[in-house]
Design a protein around this motif. Structure first.
Motif, short mmCIF file in Angstrom:
data_model
loop_
_atom_site.label_atom_id
_atom_site.label_comp_id
_atom_site.label_asym_id
_atom_site.label_seq_id
_atom_site.Cartn_x
_atom_site.Cartn_y
_atom_site.Cartn_z
N ARG A 72 0.83 -1.20 0.00
CA ARG A 72 0.00 0.00 0.00
C ARG A 72 0.86 1.25 0.00
NH1 ARG A 72 -5.10 -2.13 3.81
NH2 ARG A 72 -5.20 -4.13 2.71
N ARG A 73 1.94 1.23 0.78
CA ARG A 73 2.87 2.35 0.78
C ARG A 73 3.46 2.56 -0.61
NH1 ARG A 73 8.53 2.11 2.43
NH2 ARG A 73 8.45 0.28 1.08
N ALA A 132 9.37 4.29 6.04
CA ALA A 132 9.93 2.94 6.02
C ALA A 132 9.10 1.96 6.83
CB ALA A 132 11.36 2.97 6.54
N GLY A 133 7.93 2.40 7.28
CA GLY A 133 7.04 1.56 8.06
C GLY A 133 5.84 2.39 8.50
N GLY A 134 5.03 1.82 9.38
CA GLY A 134 3.91 2.53 9.93
C GLY A 134 2.74 2.63 8.98
N TYR A 135 1.93 3.69 9.16
CA TYR A 135 0.67 3.85 8.43
C TYR A 135 0.60 5.11 7.57
CZ TYR A 135 -1.79 0.49 11.58
OH TYR A 135 -2.22 -0.60 12.28
N PHE A 136 1.54 6.07 7.75
CA PHE A 136 1.26 7.43 7.31
C PHE A 136 2.32 8.04 6.39
CE2 PHE A 136 -0.41 6.88 11.65
CZ PHE A 136 -1.76 6.97 11.37
N LEU A 137 1.83 8.94 5.54
CA LEU A 137 2.68 9.76 4.69
C LEU A 137 2.19 11.20 4.82
CD1 LEU A 137 3.97 8.95 1.15
CD2 LEU A 137 2.83 11.14 1.57
N TRP A 138 3.14 12.12 5.04
CA TRP A 138 2.84 13.55 5.21
C TRP A 138 3.15 14.25 3.91
CZ3 TRP A 138 0.47 16.49 8.77
CH2 TRP A 138 0.76 17.85 8.87
N SER A 174 -3.21 8.34 5.25
CA SER A 174 -3.03 7.01 5.85
C SER A 174 -3.25 5.96 4.78
CB SER A 174 -4.02 6.80 7.01
OG SER A 174 -3.94 5.46 7.47
N PHE A 175 -2.22 5.17 4.51
CA PHE A 175 -2.37 4.12 3.50
C PHE A 175 -2.86 2.81 4.11
CE2 PHE A 175 2.13 4.76 4.63
CZ PHE A 175 2.47 3.53 5.17
N ALA A 176 -2.94 2.73 5.44
CA ALA A 176 -3.33 1.48 6.09
C ALA A 176 -4.73 1.01 5.72
CB ALA A 176 -3.20 1.64 7.61
N PRO A 177 -5.73 1.90 5.62
CA PRO A 177 -7.08 1.40 5.34
C PRO A 177 -7.42 1.19 3.87
CG PRO A 177 -7.18 3.75 5.82
CD PRO A 177 -5.74 3.34 5.92
N VAL A 178 -6.49 1.49 2.96
CA VAL A 178 -6.82 1.47 1.53
C VAL A 178 -6.08 0.33 0.83
CG1 VAL A 178 -6.91 2.81 -0.60
CG2 VAL A 178 -7.05 3.98 1.62
N PRO A 179 -6.79 -0.68 0.34
CA PRO A 179 -6.13 -1.75 -0.41
C PRO A 179 -5.30 -1.19 -1.56
CG PRO A 179 -8.40 -2.35 0.06
CD PRO A 179 -8.24 -0.90 0.47
N ALA A 180 -4.20 -1.85 -1.87
CA ALA A 180 -3.28 -1.35 -2.89
C ALA A 180 -3.98 -1.12 -4.23
CB ALA A 180 -2.12 -2.32 -3.05
#
Length: 368
Positions: free
Chosen positions: A269-270, A290-296, A336-342
């Motif tokens: 997803r990232r 490099a990890g986590g859920y978020f991009l600013w 947040s890319f965590a909730p969105v399928p690639a």
């Protein structure tokens, strides 16, 4: 209005990567082997077996660990114990919005310290200390929420030394540590601390699921004992059933298995988000997390709150930058890319790019 909203707003994974089968099996085993702990009151420290497992993971004694109902409850306990009205507290800029809320509720005087691509600049904390007593510094070292950056090892060492030299508490808020896509994170600031100035917080909400609400604090034994006593006075004990299930996942290897699944999915997803941004919004600036859920995302001459209104009409959402700032952030936003399928990421970013076009047309001086 678009048919279905693609939300980059919430910091939680989509349901398809929640480990429901693993949690179901762990719950059954916990109620078979650990039912007395799981179904009884505990102490303010939480489940003794889980405390021991965490202590071993961090290389400390179990008396230095307490379990909380999510790491935010640990933060709230610490702030209530340590921060009084008027105390100066250093916070990163941007930083997690609920941290700002809790500290404002405590009456703290907040001192902002801008983030760089490799985390907070220790010189800003040193300057704050030179201007007066600092009670606490709050730092998110790995895969920052919302900024996505990771604190360099040199900066970690400098922050630990600053805390020792100036006598402030360094709150290492590290819930995303295990959500790592490339290589395992280096030592924690807790590992580097020899002056008992660091309190480390983490959580199983990211490595297992948000619904388990199990976090923890690690720190000097005397300070943990005080916080555990306060926890016991407020709510007797944290959720022993949830902790028993988490303990079963930890000791059975289920946690590590789930991390492999989650990290693989979130890396995809990232990567999809980075590719889509470069394609559809090439002028945007960001640190690749490099990890986590978020991009600013830093944009130019954009009001992110106004942009959000256009985005919602097109079926895509995010959180506007000012929510994470003491001031400023109007041209930034958190994705947040965590909730969105690639498979849906590119469409979401395409809608965001279209919203940017609409916002530009409506901006003052655009001629409309």
């Amino acid at each position: 209005m678009a048919e279905r909203t693609i939300s980059f707003a919430r910091g939680a994974p989509s349901a398809d990567i929640l480990p429901h089968e693993a949690v179901r099996e762990a719950a059954a085993h916990a109620l078979e082997k650990d039912w007395e702990n799981a179904l009884s009151y505990g102490t303010g420290r939480g489940h003794p077996g889980l405390c021991e497992w965490i202590a071993e993971r961090h290389g400390v004694g179990p008396e230095q660990v307490m379990i909380t109902n999510g790491s935010m409850e640990g933060a709230a306990l610490l702030f209530r114990h340590l921060v009084s009205a008027g105390d100066r507290v250093v916070v990163e800029q941007p930083t997690y919005d609920r941290t700002l809320l809790l500290l404002k509720q405590a009456g703290a005087e907040l001192v902002g310290a801008p983030l760089e691509s490799d985390g907070i600049d220790p010189a800003t904390i040193e300057a704050a200390c030179a201007q007066g007593e600092v009670r606490l510094a709050h730092v998110i070292p790995n895969f920052h929420n919302p900024a996505g950056c990771t604190l360099s090892m040199d900066k970690r060492s400098r922050l630990v030394k600053l805390a020792a030299d100036n006598g402030f508490t360094l709150f290492e808020d590290d819930p995303y540590r295990l959500i790592s896509f490339d290589e395992a994170p280096g030592p924690t600031m807790l590992d580097l601390d020899s002056a008992d100035r660091v309190i480390h917080a983490s959580s199983f909400s990211k490595s297992i699921s948000p619904g388990v609400r199990v976090g923890y604090l690690v720190g000097p034994a005397a300070r943990i004992a005080t916080l555990a006593k306060s926890a016991n006075e407020q709510y007797i004990s944290p959720n022993m059933l949830a902790e028993s299930i988490v303990f079963e996942l930890c000791r059975s290897g289920g946690l590590d298995e789930n991390l492999n699944v989650v990290n693989t999915a979130l890396r995809e997803r990232r990567d999809a988000l980075v590719e889509a941004l470069r394609t559809h919004i090439p002028g945007a600036e960001f640190v690749i997390p490099a990890g986590g859920y978020f991009l600013w995302l830093d944009l130019k001459d954009v009001d992110s709150k106004a942009l959000l209104g256009h985005a919602k009409k097109l079926g895509v959402t995010f959180v506007a930058g000012p929510d994470f700032m003491l001031e400023g952030g109007s041209s930034s936003l958190r994705l947040s890319f965590a909730p969105v399928p690639a498979s849906e990421v590119a469409e979401g970013v395409r809608r965001l790019a279209q919203a940017l076009e609409h916002a530009a047309e409506d901006a003052p001086g655009s001629g409309r």
